[in-house]
Design a protein around this motif. Structure first.
Motif, PDB file in Angstrom:
ATOM      1  N   ARG A  42     -11.367 -17.281 -13.235  1.00 37.50           N
ATOM      2  CA  ARG A  42     -11.492 -15.821 -13.162  1.00 37.50           C
ATOM      3  C   ARG A  42     -12.377 -15.423 -11.975  1.00 37.50           C
ATOM      4  NH1 ARG A  42     -14.193 -13.811 -17.901  1.00 37.50           N
ATOM      5  NH2 ARG A  42     -15.139 -15.847 -17.960  1.00 37.50           N
ATOM      6  N   PRO A  43     -11.875 -15.553 -10.744  1.00 39.23           N
ATOM      7  CA  PRO A  43     -12.699 -15.169  -9.594  1.00 39.23           C
ATOM      8  C   PRO A  43     -12.970 -13.671  -9.588  1.00 39.23           C
ATOM      9  CG  PRO A  43     -10.480 -15.691  -8.891  1.00 39.23           C
ATOM     10  CD  PRO A  43     -10.557 -16.015 -10.354  1.00 39.23           C
ATOM     11  N   GLN A  44     -14.136 -13.302  -9.081  1.00 36.67           N
ATOM     12  CA  GLN A  44     -14.571 -11.908  -9.067  1.00 36.67           C
ATOM     13  C   GLN A  44     -14.758 -11.424  -7.626  1.00 36.67           C
ATOM     14  OE1 GLN A  44     -15.468 -10.120 -12.051  1.00 36.67           O
ATOM     15  NE2 GLN A  44     -14.496 -11.832 -13.106  1.00 36.67           N
ATOM     16  N   GLY A  45     -14.437 -10.167  -7.358  1.00 33.81           N
ATOM     17  CA  GLY A  45     -14.714  -9.537  -6.074  1.00 33.81           C
ATOM     18  C   GLY A  45     -14.204 -10.330  -4.881  1.00 33.81           C
ATOM     19  N   MET A  46     -15.129 -10.611  -3.939  1.00 36.70           N
ATOM     20  CA  MET A  46     -14.722 -11.304  -2.711  1.00 36.70           C
ATOM     21  C   MET A  46     -14.364 -12.773  -2.958  1.00 36.70           C
ATOM     22  SD  MET A  46     -18.095 -11.741  -0.410  1.00 36.70           S
ATOM     23  CE  MET A  46     -19.660 -12.137  -1.117  1.00 36.70           C
ATOM     24  N   GLU A  47     -14.704 -13.301  -4.141  1.00 35.61           N
ATOM     25  CA  GLU A  47     -14.324 -14.683  -4.475  1.00 35.61           C
ATOM     26  C   GLU A  47     -12.805 -14.852  -4.475  1.00 35.61           C
ATOM     27  OE1 GLU A  47     -17.935 -16.020  -7.482  1.00 35.61           O
ATOM     28  OE2 GLU A  47     -16.037 -15.355  -8.324  1.00 35.61           O
ATOM     29  N   ILE A  48     -12.079 -13.801  -4.814  1.00 29.21           N
ATOM     30  CA  ILE A  48     -10.622 -13.884  -4.911  1.00 29.21           C
ATOM     31  C   ILE A  48     -10.012 -14.347  -3.588  1.00 29.21           C
ATOM     32  CG2 ILE A  48      -8.503 -12.525  -5.206  1.00 29.21           C
ATOM     33  CD1 ILE A  48     -10.156 -10.784  -7.203  1.00 29.21           C
ATOM     34  N   PHE A  49     -10.437 -13.746  -2.474  1.00 32.25           N
ATOM     35  CA  PHE A  49      -9.851 -14.087  -1.177  1.00 32.25           C
ATOM     36  C   PHE A  49     -10.472 -15.317  -0.535  1.00 32.25           C
ATOM     37  CE2 PHE A  49      -8.619  -9.633  -1.582  1.00 32.25           C
ATOM     38  CZ  PHE A  49      -7.258  -9.771  -1.366  1.00 32.25           C
ATOM     39  N   HIS A  50     -11.583 -15.814  -1.080  1.00 33.06           N
ATOM     40  CA  HIS A  50     -12.243 -16.983  -0.499  1.00 33.06           C
ATOM     41  C   HIS A  50     -12.077 -18.233  -1.363  1.00 33.06           C
ATOM     42  CE1 HIS A  50     -14.189 -13.531   1.443  1.00 33.06           C
ATOM     43  NE2 HIS A  50     -14.081 -14.300   2.509  1.00 33.06           N
ATOM     44  N   GLN A  51     -11.338 -18.109  -2.449  1.00 31.40           N
ATOM     45  CA  GLN A  51     -11.116 -19.246  -3.333  1.00 31.40           C
ATOM     46  C   GLN A  51     -10.312 -20.307  -2.608  1.00 31.40           C
ATOM     47  OE1 GLN A  51      -9.338 -18.226  -7.087  1.00 31.40           O
ATOM     48  NE2 GLN A  51     -10.065 -20.091  -8.036  1.00 31.40           N
ATOM     49  N   VAL A  70      -4.388 -27.590   1.428  1.00 30.39           N
ATOM     50  CA  VAL A  70      -5.508 -26.695   1.168  1.00 30.39           C
ATOM     51  C   VAL A  70      -5.088 -25.287   1.580  1.00 30.39           C
ATOM     52  CG1 VAL A  70      -7.907 -26.136   1.739  1.00 30.39           C
ATOM     53  CG2 VAL A  70      -7.196 -28.531   1.574  1.00 30.39           C
ATOM     54  N   VAL A  71      -5.300 -24.337   0.671  1.00 29.59           N
ATOM     55  CA  VAL A  71      -4.973 -22.934   0.927  1.00 29.59           C
ATOM     56  C   VAL A  71      -6.197 -22.091   0.584  1.00 29.59           C
ATOM     57  CG1 VAL A  71      -3.452 -20.999   0.304  1.00 29.59           C
ATOM     58  CG2 VAL A  71      -2.555 -23.330   0.340  1.00 29.59           C
ATOM     59  N   ILE A  72      -6.502 -21.120   1.437  1.00 27.24           N
ATOM     60  CA  ILE A  72      -7.620 -20.215   1.195  1.00 27.24           C
ATOM     61  C   ILE A  72      -7.086 -18.888   0.686  1.00 27.24           C
ATOM     62  CG2 ILE A  72      -9.662 -19.078   2.171  1.00 27.24           C
ATOM     63  CD1 ILE A  72      -9.639 -22.204   2.378  1.00 27.24           C
ATOM     64  N   GLY A  73      -7.508 -18.524  -0.523  1.00 25.65           N
ATOM     65  CA  GLY A  73      -7.162 -17.226  -1.093  1.00 25.65           C
ATOM     66  C   GLY A  73      -5.693 -17.055  -1.378  1.00 25.65           C
ATOM     67  N   PRO A  74      -5.330 -15.801  -1.710  1.00 27.64           N
ATOM     68  CA  PRO A  74      -3.928 -15.528  -2.066  1.00 27.64           C
ATOM     69  C   PRO A  74      -3.183 -14.632  -1.093  1.00 27.64           C
ATOM     70  CG  PRO A  74      -5.370 -14.076  -3.299  1.00 27.64           C
ATOM     71  CD  PRO A  74      -6.229 -14.863  -2.356  1.00 27.64           C
ATOM     72  N   PRO A  75      -3.082 -14.769   0.161  1.00 25.28           N
ATOM     73  CA  PRO A  75      -3.920 -15.469   1.134  1.00 25.28           C
ATOM     74  C   PRO A  75      -5.043 -14.559   1.648  1.00 25.28           C
ATOM     75  CG  PRO A  75      -1.996 -14.631   2.246  1.00 25.28           C
ATOM     76  CD  PRO A  75      -1.862 -14.249   0.776  1.00 25.28           C
ATOM     77  N   HIS A  76      -5.977 -15.178   2.355  1.00 15.92           N
ATOM     78  CA  HIS A  76      -7.112 -14.448   2.932  1.00 15.92           C
ATOM     79  C   HIS A  76      -6.619 -13.582   4.096  1.00 15.92           C
ATOM     80  CE1 HIS A  76     -10.766 -13.721   5.244  1.00 15.92           C
ATOM     81  NE2 HIS A  76     -11.453 -14.041   4.152  1.00 15.92           N
ATOM     82  N   ARG A 121     -14.762 -38.456  -3.195  1.00 13.11           N
ATOM     83  CA  ARG A 121     -15.068 -37.028  -3.296  1.00 13.11           C
ATOM     84  C   ARG A 121     -14.433 -36.295  -2.125  1.00 13.11           C
ATOM     85  NH1 ARG A 121     -20.158 -33.918  -1.954  1.00 13.11           N
ATOM     86  NH2 ARG A 121     -20.537 -35.747  -0.698  1.00 13.11           N
ATOM     87  N   LEU A 122     -13.700 -35.239  -2.422  1.00 10.36           N
ATOM     88  CA  LEU A 122     -13.051 -34.418  -1.410  1.00 10.36           C
ATOM     89  C   LEU A 122     -13.787 -33.083  -1.364  1.00 10.36           C
ATOM     90  CD1 LEU A 122     -10.537 -34.470   0.475  1.00 10.36           C
ATOM     91  CD2 LEU A 122      -9.353 -33.217  -1.323  1.00 10.36           C
ATOM     92  N   ARG A 123     -14.240 -32.716  -0.182  1.00  7.84           N
ATOM     93  CA  ARG A 123     -15.022 -31.488  -0.005  1.00  7.84           C
ATOM     94  C   ARG A 123     -14.364 -30.642   1.076  1.00  7.84           C
ATOM     95  NH1 ARG A 123     -20.473 -31.509   2.921  1.00  7.84           N
ATOM     96  NH2 ARG A 123     -21.113 -29.368   2.767  1.00  7.84           N
ATOM     97  N   VAL A 124     -14.152 -29.365   0.776  1.00  7.21           N
ATOM     98  CA  VAL A 124     -13.551 -28.440   1.725  1.00  7.21           C
ATOM     99  C   VAL A 124     -14.542 -27.310   1.988  1.00  7.21           C
ATOM    100  CG1 VAL A 124     -11.648 -26.835   2.140  1.00  7.21           C
ATOM    101  CG2 VAL A 124     -11.225 -28.977   0.925  1.00  7.21           C
ATOM    102  N   LEU A 125     -14.759 -27.032   3.261  1.00  5.91           N
ATOM    103  CA  LEU A 125     -15.600 -25.915   3.689  1.00  5.91           C
ATOM    104  C   LEU A 125     -14.745 -24.986   4.547  1.00  5.91           C
ATOM    105  CD1 LEU A 125     -18.811 -27.717   4.974  1.00  5.91           C
ATOM    106  CD2 LEU A 125     -18.689 -26.218   3.010  1.00  5.91           C
ATOM    107  N   HIS A 126     -14.984 -23.693   4.423  1.00  8.95           N
ATOM    108  CA  HIS A 126     -14.362 -22.766   5.369  1.00  8.95           C
ATOM    109  C   HIS A 126     -15.348 -21.656   5.689  1.00  8.95           C
ATOM    110  CE1 HIS A 126     -13.366 -19.172   2.956  1.00  8.95           C
ATOM    111  NE2 HIS A 126     -13.105 -19.991   1.966  1.00  8.95           N
ATOM    112  N   MET A 133     -19.924 -18.912   4.722  1.00  7.03           N
ATOM    113  CA  MET A 133     -19.339 -20.214   4.424  1.00  7.03           C
ATOM    114  C   MET A 133     -19.070 -20.369   2.927  1.00  7.03           C
ATOM    115  SD  MET A 133     -20.745 -23.979   5.526  1.00  7.03           S
ATOM    116  CE  MET A 133     -21.361 -23.294   7.025  1.00  7.03           C
ATOM    117  N   TRP A 134     -17.914 -20.971   2.628  1.00  9.46           N
ATOM    118  CA  TRP A 134     -17.495 -21.218   1.241  1.00  9.46           C
ATOM    119  C   TRP A 134     -17.160 -22.692   1.100  1.00  9.46           C
ATOM    120  CZ3 TRP A 134     -17.032 -17.380  -2.574  1.00  9.46           C
ATOM    121  CH2 TRP A 134     -17.364 -16.092  -2.138  1.00  9.46           C
TER     122      TRP A 134
END
Length: 140
Positions: A42-51, A70-76, A121-126, A133-134
């Motif tokens: 359940r992402p909130q606010g700006m989390e939706i586009f940065h998920q 890897v995809v950022i947001g729905p889309p960003h 461990r797989l880590r993604v930063l954007h 940064m997320w």
């Protein structure tokens, strides 16, 4: 120096800025903090586009080359005033790939073959030019 510590140090000293931003220095508080989606279901606010959505095969044999998507947001959004600047994928703490995006032309997504095995461990930063940064980390 690890990447996270580097960005925190640069933000704290005010030395971090986007070279392609025409007139603004991004807020140190935004760049100094690596953000995560608190509740992925359940992402909130700006989390939706940065998920960050990571898709990978269920079974990965040692040394197998498998496509990781890897995809950022729905889309960003990818407008000049608000866009994803780059995305990095780490396996454990080793940078596997980095992709720089161009506003208005790019879609914030990547599918890439990476040699990985279970137990890693797989880590993604954007980096978003507006919201900082997320990060998302998963164990394979």
């Amino acid at each position: 120096m690890k990447r996270r510590k580097f960005f925190e140090l640069m933000a704290a000293t005010g030395a971090l800025m986007t070279p392609w931003a025409s007139k603004s220095l991004c807020a140190a508080s935004t760049y100094g903090k690596i953000q995560r989606v608190r509740t992925p279901s359940r992402p909130q606010g700006m989390e939706i586009f940065h998920q960050i959505f990571i898709e990978l095969p269920k079974e990965v044999a040692k040394g197998d080359e498998r496509a990781i998507r890897v995809v950022i947001g729905p889309p960003h959004p990818m407008k000049q005033e608000h866009h994803i600047m780059w995305l990095e994928i780490f396996v454990d703490d080793v940078l596997a790939t980095r992709l720089d995006f161009t506003p208005e032309l790019s879609i914030p997504a990547i599918e890439i073959p990476i040699n990985v095995s279970n137990g890693r461990r797989l880590r993604v930063l954007h980096m978003c030019n507006k919201h900082g940064m997320w990060e998302k980390t998963i164990n394979i």
